[in-house]
Design a protein around this motif. Sequence first.
Motif, short mmCIF file in Angstrom:
data_model
loop_
_atom_site.label_atom_id
_atom_site.label_comp_id
_atom_site.label_asym_id
_atom_site.label_seq_id
_atom_site.Cartn_x
_atom_site.Cartn_y
_atom_site.Cartn_z
N PHE A 152 0.83 -1.14 -0.10
CA PHE A 152 0.02 -0.12 -0.09
C PHE A 152 0.90 1.32 0.06
O PHE A 152 0.64 2.27 -0.70
N GLY A 153 2.03 1.20 0.47
CA GLY A 153 3.08 2.22 0.66
C GLY A 153 3.58 2.63 -0.76
O GLY A 153 3.56 3.72 -1.01
N THR A 154 3.83 1.63 -1.39
CA THR A 154 4.41 1.84 -2.63
C THR A 154 3.33 2.20 -3.67
O THR A 154 3.66 3.04 -4.44
N VAL A 155 2.09 1.85 -3.53
CA VAL A 155 0.77 2.42 -4.52
C VAL A 155 0.75 3.58 -3.98
O VAL A 155 0.45 4.96 -5.07
N ALA A 156 0.73 4.04 -2.82
CA ALA A 156 0.50 5.47 -2.38
C ALA A 156 1.73 6.55 -2.86
O ALA A 156 1.21 7.47 -3.43
N LEU A 157 2.78 6.01 -2.89
CA LEU A 157 3.99 6.57 -3.37
C LEU A 157 4.20 7.07 -5.02
O LEU A 157 4.20 7.93 -5.37
N LEU A 158 3.56 5.95 -5.77
CA LEU A 158 3.43 6.14 -7.16
C LEU A 158 2.35 7.31 -7.49
O LEU A 158 2.33 8.15 -8.13
N LEU A 159 1.19 7.10 -6.53
CA LEU A 159 -0.10 8.21 -6.78
C LEU A 159 0.69 9.46 -6.41
O LEU A 159 0.16 10.56 -7.40
N ILE A 160 1.10 9.63 -5.44
CA ILE A 160 1.80 10.84 -5.19
C ILE A 160 2.69 11.53 -6.12
O ILE A 160 2.57 12.71 -6.59
N CYS A 161 3.48 10.61 -6.69
CA CYS A 161 4.49 11.06 -7.69
C CYS A 161 4.08 11.58 -8.87
O CYS A 161 4.22 12.47 -9.64
N LEU B 137 0.76 12.53 -9.35
CA LEU B 137 0.00 13.96 -9.18
C LEU B 137 0.99 15.03 -9.05
O LEU B 137 0.58 16.09 -9.59
N ARG B 138 1.98 14.96 -8.31
CA ARG B 138 3.09 15.70 -8.49
C ARG B 138 3.64 16.27 -9.70
O ARG B 138 3.78 17.48 -10.09
N ASN B 139 3.84 15.13 -10.54
CA ASN B 139 4.48 15.58 -11.89
C ASN B 139 3.30 16.12 -12.91
O ASN B 139 3.73 16.74 -13.83
N ALA B 140 1.98 15.73 -12.50
CA ALA B 140 0.99 15.97 -13.56
C ALA B 140 1.08 17.57 -12.88
O ALA B 140 0.40 18.52 -13.96
N ALA B 141 1.08 18.09 -11.77
CA ALA B 141 0.78 19.32 -11.30
C ALA B 141 1.85 20.30 -12.12
O ALA B 141 1.71 21.53 -12.26
N ARG B 142 3.08 19.62 -12.33
CA ARG B 142 4.09 20.60 -12.97
C ARG B 142 4.46 20.47 -14.28
O ARG B 142 5.28 20.82 -14.92
N ARG B 143 3.24 19.90 -15.05
CA ARG B 143 3.21 19.93 -16.32
C ARG B 143 3.43 21.21 -17.12
O ARG B 143 2.71 22.26 -17.07
N ASN B 144 4.18 21.26 -18.36
CA ASN B 144 4.45 22.42 -19.02
C ASN B 144 3.12 22.85 -19.62
O ASN B 144 2.88 22.15 -20.52
#
Length: 84
Positions: free
Chosen positions: A24-33, A35-42
């Motif tokens: 569950f920690g791995t899945v949560a980490l993947l989701l967080i990463c 979402l962060r990358n989607a927020a920084r999209r050019n």
Amino acid sequence: MIADAISAADGLVLTMLTMMVLSFGTVALLLICGLRNAARRNPLVDELIEEVAETEKQKKPDPVTTEPEKSLEPWERDGDWWKK
């Protein structure tokens, strides 16, 4: 003393709980990463993608119903000469 308190079944349960928490920690980490990358999209990349999509829509040729007649040399035959 501690070895007597922990049986084989307890070890299995603790191992399974540990694996579930890690999963569950791995899945949560993947989701967080993600979402962060989607927020920084050019935003320029999005505009470029939309522009390319528009040009692709405009470039679509009209469907051709019949092939244009090809001018054949005197020594050439039609492609379906054997059907006649």
